[in-house]
Design an enzyme around this catalytic site. Sequence first.
Site, PDB file in Angstrom:
ATOM      1  N   HIS A  22       3.403  72.327  38.100  1.00 26.64           N
ATOM      2  CA  HIS A  22       3.636  71.164  37.237  1.00 26.64           C
ATOM      3  C   HIS A  22       2.308  70.561  36.769  1.00 26.64           C
ATOM      4  O   HIS A  22       1.264  70.772  37.404  1.00 26.64           O
ATOM      5  CB  HIS A  22       4.368  70.066  38.022  1.00 26.64           C
TER       6      HIS A  22
ATOM      7  N   CYS B 224       5.946  64.106  44.649  1.00 30.27           N
ATOM      8  CA  CYS B 224       7.304  64.567  44.309  1.00 30.27           C
ATOM      9  C   CYS B 224       8.413  64.026  45.193  1.00 30.27           C
ATOM     10  O   CYS B 224       9.577  64.135  44.829  1.00 30.27           O
ATOM     11  CB  CYS B 224       7.381  66.088  44.265  1.00 30.27           C
TER      12      CYS B 224
END
Length: 241
Positions: A148, A235
């Site tokens: 990401h 996250c």
Amino acid sequence: MARCELTHLQREAIDLDLAAAQHAAYEEALARLGFAIHRLEAQPDLPDSVFVEDAAVVLDEVAVITRPGAPVRRAETVSIADALAPIRPLAHVESPGTLDGGDVLRLGSRLFVGQSARSNDEGISQLRDRLAPFGYTVTAVPVDGCLHLKSAVTQVAPDTLLVNSRWVPAAAFSGYRLIEVDPREPNGANALLGAGSVLYAASCPATASRLIAEGIDVRPLDISEISKAEGAVTCCSLLIM
Ligand code: CIR
């Protein structure tokens, strides 16, 4: 978690008790920074559901429910939307758009979004459309070599970013002060800034020293088991400030 999605890592046995203890310590660290913890129910059939960041982008005016790039993760958005509906108007990323919250770096009214294996141009374009009425800009940034955008760059102070410039073009962030990860710690660019402090993986001490030398308050956390699932500190939460 034993059945989690993996892209750049080989599967390793995850000690689930240790993972739970590390998650509890993560919650405690956030609580010590002054955050109230709203814990969602476990979703035993959704192995990656602890990574709540990927399911939504929460702003003051609206929460955008994503459409995760990994099809097996799409069902995670249901419980996240249920949790956010009482506190924000909801907007949604729709097919064929895909977007993971891990690709979204918000810096004030600017959102940088990774063009990754998880977030496609249609998803990024939909995010731009949903947020334009509120004055946010959305800039796409190519990501190469990691999962990401926030594997490669995160905010560590008001005008300062921590970056692994081998995975993301540093030029995309001109105007910000950049701290480069120690080359021995390529996974070290993910830091969680909250209430003026930074939660940070204990496995990256050389990069932590760079942050400390810049006057940043670093709170190390052992996230070894979360890391085996290709997760990191940002996250496991959605910070609502
Ligand atoms: C996945 O591959 O989707 C998960 N195993 C890890 C997701 C980590 N999410 C994040 O960094 N925002």
